[in-house]
Motif scaffolding. Structure first.
Motif, PDB file in Angstrom:
ATOM      1  N   MET A 108       0.850  -1.183   0.000  1.00  8.16           N
ATOM      2  CA  MET A 108       0.000   0.000   0.000  1.00  8.16           C
ATOM      3  C   MET A 108       0.890   1.239   0.000  1.00  8.16           C
ATOM      4  O   MET A 108       1.821   1.321   0.806  1.00  8.16           O
ATOM      5  CB  MET A 108      -0.895   0.009   1.235  1.00  8.16           C
ATOM      6  N   VAL A 109       0.616   2.164  -0.905  1.00  8.53           N
ATOM      7  CA  VAL A 109       1.354   3.427  -0.950  1.00  8.53           C
ATOM      8  C   VAL A 109       0.443   4.505  -0.381  1.00  8.53           C
ATOM      9  O   VAL A 109      -0.632   4.771  -0.924  1.00  8.53           O
ATOM     10  CB  VAL A 109       1.789   3.787  -2.384  1.00  8.53           C
ATOM     11  N   TRP A 110       0.890   5.099   0.720  1.00  2.87           N
ATOM     12  CA  TRP A 110       0.118   6.118   1.427  1.00  2.87           C
ATOM     13  C   TRP A 110       0.602   7.507   1.030  1.00  2.87           C
ATOM     14  O   TRP A 110       1.801   7.748   0.917  1.00  2.87           O
ATOM     15  CB  TRP A 110       0.297   5.956   2.938  1.00  2.87           C
ATOM     16  N   ASP A 111      -0.330   8.447   0.858  1.00  3.03           N
ATOM     17  CA  ASP A 111       0.002   9.838   0.567  1.00  3.03           C
ATOM     18  C   ASP A 111       0.322  10.556   1.874  1.00  3.03           C
ATOM     19  O   ASP A 111      -0.525  10.664   2.749  1.00  3.03           O
ATOM     20  CB  ASP A 111      -1.178  10.517  -0.121  1.00  3.03           C
ATOM     21  N   VAL A 112       1.569  11.002   1.994  1.00  3.52           N
ATOM     22  CA  VAL A 112       1.972  11.751   3.184  1.00  3.52           C
ATOM     23  C   VAL A 112       1.956  13.252   2.893  1.00  3.52           C
ATOM     24  O   VAL A 112       2.091  14.067   3.783  1.00  3.52           O
ATOM     25  CB  VAL A 112       3.357  11.272   3.691  1.00  3.52           C
ATOM     26  N   GLY A 113       1.759  13.614   1.638  1.00  2.16           N
ATOM     27  CA  GLY A 113       1.596  15.014   1.291  1.00  2.16           C
ATOM     28  C   GLY A 113       2.843  15.677   0.742  1.00  2.16           C
ATOM     29  O   GLY A 113       3.857  15.047   0.462  1.00  2.16           O
ATOM     30  N   MET A 114       2.725  16.988   0.608  1.00  4.42           N
ATOM     31  CA  MET A 114       3.782  17.828   0.040  1.00  4.42           C
ATOM     32  C   MET A 114       4.408  18.642   1.169  1.00  4.42           C
ATOM     33  O   MET A 114       3.702  19.199   1.997  1.00  4.42           O
ATOM     34  CB  MET A 114       3.175  18.772  -1.001  1.00  4.42           C
ATOM     35  N   ILE A 115       5.735  18.678   1.194  1.00  4.58           N
ATOM     36  CA  ILE A 115       6.447  19.534   2.141  1.00  4.58           C
ATOM     37  C   ILE A 115       7.262  20.536   1.327  1.00  4.58           C
ATOM     38  O   ILE A 115       7.637  20.250   0.182  1.00  4.58           O
ATOM     39  CB  ILE A 115       7.350  18.721   3.097  1.00  4.58           C
ATOM     40  N   PRO A 116       7.520  21.729   1.869  1.00  7.05           N
ATOM     41  CA  PRO A 116       8.204  22.759   1.076  1.00  7.05           C
ATOM     42  C   PRO A 116       9.630  22.395   0.689  1.00  7.05           C
ATOM     43  O   PRO A 116      10.097  22.766  -0.381  1.00  7.05           O
ATOM     44  CB  PRO A 116       8.172  24.002   1.957  1.00  7.05           C
ATOM     45  N   ASP A 117      10.328  21.668   1.528  1.00  6.39           N
ATOM     46  CA  ASP A 117      11.698  21.285   1.218  1.00  6.39           C
ATOM     47  C   ASP A 117      12.100  20.140   2.139  1.00  6.39           C
ATOM     48  O   ASP A 117      11.382  19.786   3.067  1.00  6.39           O
ATOM     49  CB  ASP A 117      12.655  22.467   1.407  1.00  6.39           C
ATOM     50  N   VAL A 118      13.265  19.570   1.879  1.00 11.26           N
ATOM     51  CA  VAL A 118      13.766  18.475   2.698  1.00 11.26           C
ATOM     52  C   VAL A 118      14.083  19.025   4.088  1.00 11.26           C
ATOM     53  O   VAL A 118      14.810  20.014   4.220  1.00 11.26           O
ATOM     54  CB  VAL A 118      15.032  17.858   2.063  1.00 11.26           C
ATOM     55  N   PRO A 119      13.546  18.399   5.135  1.00 14.10           N
ATOM     56  CA  PRO A 119      13.823  18.875   6.493  1.00 14.10           C
ATOM     57  C   PRO A 119      15.316  18.789   6.823  1.00 14.10           C
ATOM     58  O   PRO A 119      16.014  17.888   6.340  1.00 14.10           O
ATOM     59  CB  PRO A 119      13.030  17.911   7.377  1.00 14.10           C
ATOM     60  N   PRO A 120      15.814  19.717   7.642  1.00 16.35           N
ATOM     61  CA  PRO A 120      17.246  19.719   7.989  1.00 16.35           C
ATOM     62  C   PRO A 120      17.748  18.383   8.532  1.00 16.35           C
ATOM     63  O   PRO A 120      18.890  18.008   8.283  1.00 16.35           O
ATOM     64  CB  PRO A 120      17.353  20.817   9.049  1.00 16.35           C
ATOM     65  N   VAL A 121      16.889  17.640   9.235  1.00 17.07           N
ATOM     66  CA  VAL A 121      17.304  16.361   9.797  1.00 17.07           C
ATOM     67  C   VAL A 121      17.717  15.371   8.706  1.00 17.07           C
ATOM     68  O   VAL A 121      18.480  14.445   8.952  1.00 17.07           O
ATOM     69  CB  VAL A 121      16.186  15.769  10.700  1.00 17.07           C
ATOM     70  N   LEU A 122      17.255  15.585   7.473  1.00 19.87           N
ATOM     71  CA  LEU A 122      17.553  14.654   6.385  1.00 19.87           C
ATOM     72  C   LEU A 122      18.619  15.150   5.418  1.00 19.87           C
ATOM     73  O   LEU A 122      19.132  14.377   4.618  1.00 19.87           O
ATOM     74  CB  LEU A 122      16.280  14.362   5.588  1.00 19.87           C
ATOM     75  N   VAL A 123      18.950  16.428   5.462  1.00 19.38           N
ATOM     76  CA  VAL A 123      19.850  17.015   4.463  1.00 19.38           C
ATOM     77  C   VAL A 123      21.203  16.314   4.407  1.00 19.38           C
ATOM     78  O   VAL A 123      21.720  16.025   3.332  1.00 19.38           O
ATOM     79  CB  VAL A 123      20.009  18.527   4.713  1.00 19.38           C
ATOM     80  N   ALA A 124      21.796  16.007   5.530  1.00 21.14           N
ATOM     81  CA  ALA A 124      23.145  15.427   5.552  1.00 21.14           C
ATOM     82  C   ALA A 124      23.157  13.909   5.396  1.00 21.14           C
ATOM     83  O   ALA A 124      24.223  13.315   5.268  1.00 21.14           O
ATOM     84  CB  ALA A 124      23.843  15.810   6.856  1.00 21.14           C
ATOM     85  N   ARG A 125      22.014  13.277   5.382  1.00 21.91           N
ATOM     86  CA  ARG A 125      21.977  11.819   5.300  1.00 21.91           C
ATOM     87  C   ARG A 125      22.210  11.351   3.864  1.00 21.91           C
ATOM     88  O   ARG A 125      21.612  11.857   2.927  1.00 21.91           O
ATOM     89  CB  ARG A 125      20.635  11.298   5.808  1.00 21.91           C
ATOM     90  N   LEU A 126      23.072  10.355   3.712  1.00 21.82           N
ATOM     91  CA  LEU A 126      23.384   9.830   2.390  1.00 21.82           C
ATOM     92  C   LEU A 126      22.380   8.780   1.934  1.00 21.82           C
ATOM     93  O   LEU A 126      22.336   8.437   0.759  1.00 21.82           O
ATOM     94  CB  LEU A 126      24.795   9.223   2.384  1.00 21.82           C
ATOM     95  N   ASP A 127      21.563   8.262   2.862  1.00 23.85           N
ATOM     96  CA  ASP A 127      20.613   7.215   2.504  1.00 23.85           C
ATOM     97  C   ASP A 127      19.218   7.758   2.215  1.00 23.85           C
ATOM     98  O   ASP A 127      18.262   7.005   2.086  1.00 23.85           O
ATOM     99  CB  ASP A 127      20.536   6.161   3.616  1.00 23.85           C
ATOM    100  N   VAL A 128      19.084   9.082   2.068  1.00 17.93           N
ATOM    101  CA  VAL A 128      17.807   9.724   1.747  1.00 17.93           C
ATOM    102  C   VAL A 128      18.066  10.729   0.636  1.00 17.93           C
ATOM    103  O   VAL A 128      19.002  11.515   0.712  1.00 17.93           O
ATOM    104  CB  VAL A 128      17.212  10.438   2.979  1.00 17.93           C
ATOM    105  N   GLN A 129      17.240  10.687  -0.409  1.00 14.09           N
ATOM    106  CA  GLN A 129      17.367  11.632  -1.516  1.00 14.09           C
ATOM    107  C   GLN A 129      15.997  12.027  -2.012  1.00 14.09           C
ATOM    108  O   GLN A 129      15.032  11.278  -1.864  1.00 14.09           O
ATOM    109  CB  GLN A 129      18.127  11.008  -2.689  1.00 14.09           C
TER     110      GLN A 129
END
Length: 148
Positions: A81-102
């Motif tokens: 099942m693919v759930w809609d989590v919505g639109m966010i304005p930009d990548v949150p700072p907590v994820l910016v430095a992570r190499l396993d999230v793009q």
């Protein structure tokens, strides 16, 4: 049958994907298996938090259900099942430095994700564009095969 829950989280630049080292380093939507006794919406939330650290993103609706039949004796059938989590304005700072999230633009999905995952994501995006006419049930990420 294995039940799976995935999160479609979008930004103006594309779709948020996580690296899946267990699948040869291919990229996929955040998500995974529903645990025994766990409701699918609870699994969606749990896996999104585990894989991204995002605690304030909430699923809105199921966009697509994708059935994959079993493969011989070693892979069970799955219902993803693919759930809609919505639109966010930009990548949150907590994820910016992570190499396993793009964040990947939809036109580039085939370069990063498995073919079925690419079709599944494109199907979910199609439902967002045309919620009353786009198909919500998929078979291996594509249109179901006609019964013979």
């Amino acid at each position: 049958m294995d039940h799976q829950a995935f999160s479609l989280l979008r930004t103006p630049r594309g779709v948020l994907l996580v690296c899946d080292p267990a699948n040869g380093g291919l990229w996929r939507l955040p998500g995974g298996s529903v645990l025994p006794g766990e409701a699918p919406h609870v699994a969606q939330r749990r896996t999104l938090v585990e894989q991204t650290g995002l605690t304030n993103a909430h699923a809105v609706d199921v966009l697509v259900c994708d059935y994959t039949p079993p493969v011989a004796d070693f892979l069970p059938a799955t219902l993803a099942m693919v759930w809609d989590v919505g639109m966010i304005p930009d990548v949150p700072p907590v994820l910016v430095a992570r190499l396993d999230v793009q964040v990947i633009h939809p036109d580039q999905l085939a370069e990063y994700a498995h073919q079925q995952e690419t079709r599944r994501i494109r199907s979910a995006l199609a439902v967002l564009r045309a919620p009353y006419t786009a198909p919500r049930y998929r078979y291996r990420g594509a249109d179901p095969e006609p019964e013979s």
